[in-house]
Design an enzyme around this catalytic site. Structure first.
Site, PDB file in Angstrom:
ATOM      1  N   CYS A  15      -0.632  -4.631   8.369  1.00 32.60           N
ATOM      2  CA  CYS A  15      -0.298  -3.449   8.583  1.00 32.60           C
ATOM      3  C   CYS A  15       0.564  -3.537  10.035  1.00 32.60           C
ATOM      4  CB  CYS A  15      -1.402  -2.658   8.745  1.00 32.60           C
ATOM      5  SG  CYS A  15      -2.650  -2.717   7.475  1.00 32.60           S
TER       6      CYS A  15
ATOM      7  N   CYS B 127       0.845  -1.059   0.031  1.00 31.59           N
ATOM      8  CA  CYS B 127      -0.066   0.159   0.066  1.00 31.59           C
ATOM      9  C   CYS B 127       0.848   1.311  -0.055  1.00 31.59           C
ATOM     10  CB  CYS B 127      -0.953   0.133   1.150  1.00 31.59           C
ATOM     11  SG  CYS B 127      -0.059   0.062   2.928  1.00 31.59           S
TER      12      CYS B 127
END
Ligand code: FES
Length: 123
Positions: A102, A33
């Site tokens: 993440c 990302c």
């Protein structure tokens, strides 16, 4: 999607910012990302006396950065290097499975900062 602990860390992130004259600085990102964390550490007597960071990322990236900073302050360098994403997620009472990636950012960034510290002291 997120529990109250995650939301609290996202909305009120702890220990944000930079450390002037940091002993080590490290960065890590999530290649899928492009989100990134930069972490600053101050070492005293072999322990992380202070940890600050700047994270540009999703809610989980910010919440895990915040939780990781709390876990890391006071740890020895050796303990800090072993921080896992599971420990970070546990400190947040869990993360949605699809957001677990993440939580790699903080462990990766702290290892980079410690490597930077070691290279500076020639160890
Ligand atoms: Fe990028 Fe979470 S979506 S770190």
């Amino acid at each position: 999607m997120y529990n109250d602990t995650v939301l609290d860390h996202f909305q009120n992130p702890r220990n944000t910012g930079e450390i002037e004259n940091a002993d080590g600085i490290g960065s890590a990102g999530n290649p899928t990302c492009g989100d990134v964390m930069k972490i600053f550490i101050k070492i005293e007597d072999g322990r992380l006396a202070n940890v600050k960071y700047k994270t540009f990322g999703c809610a989980a990236a910010i919440a895990t950065s915040s939780a990781a900073s709390e876990l890391l302050i006071g740890k020895s360098i050796e303990e800090a290097e072993k921080l896992t994403r599971e420990e970070v997620a546990e400190a947040l009472n869990g993360l949605p499975e699809k957001k677990m990636n993440c939580s790699n950012i903080a462990p990766d960034a702290i290892r980079a900062a410690i490597a930077d510290y070691r290279s500076k002291i020639g160890n």
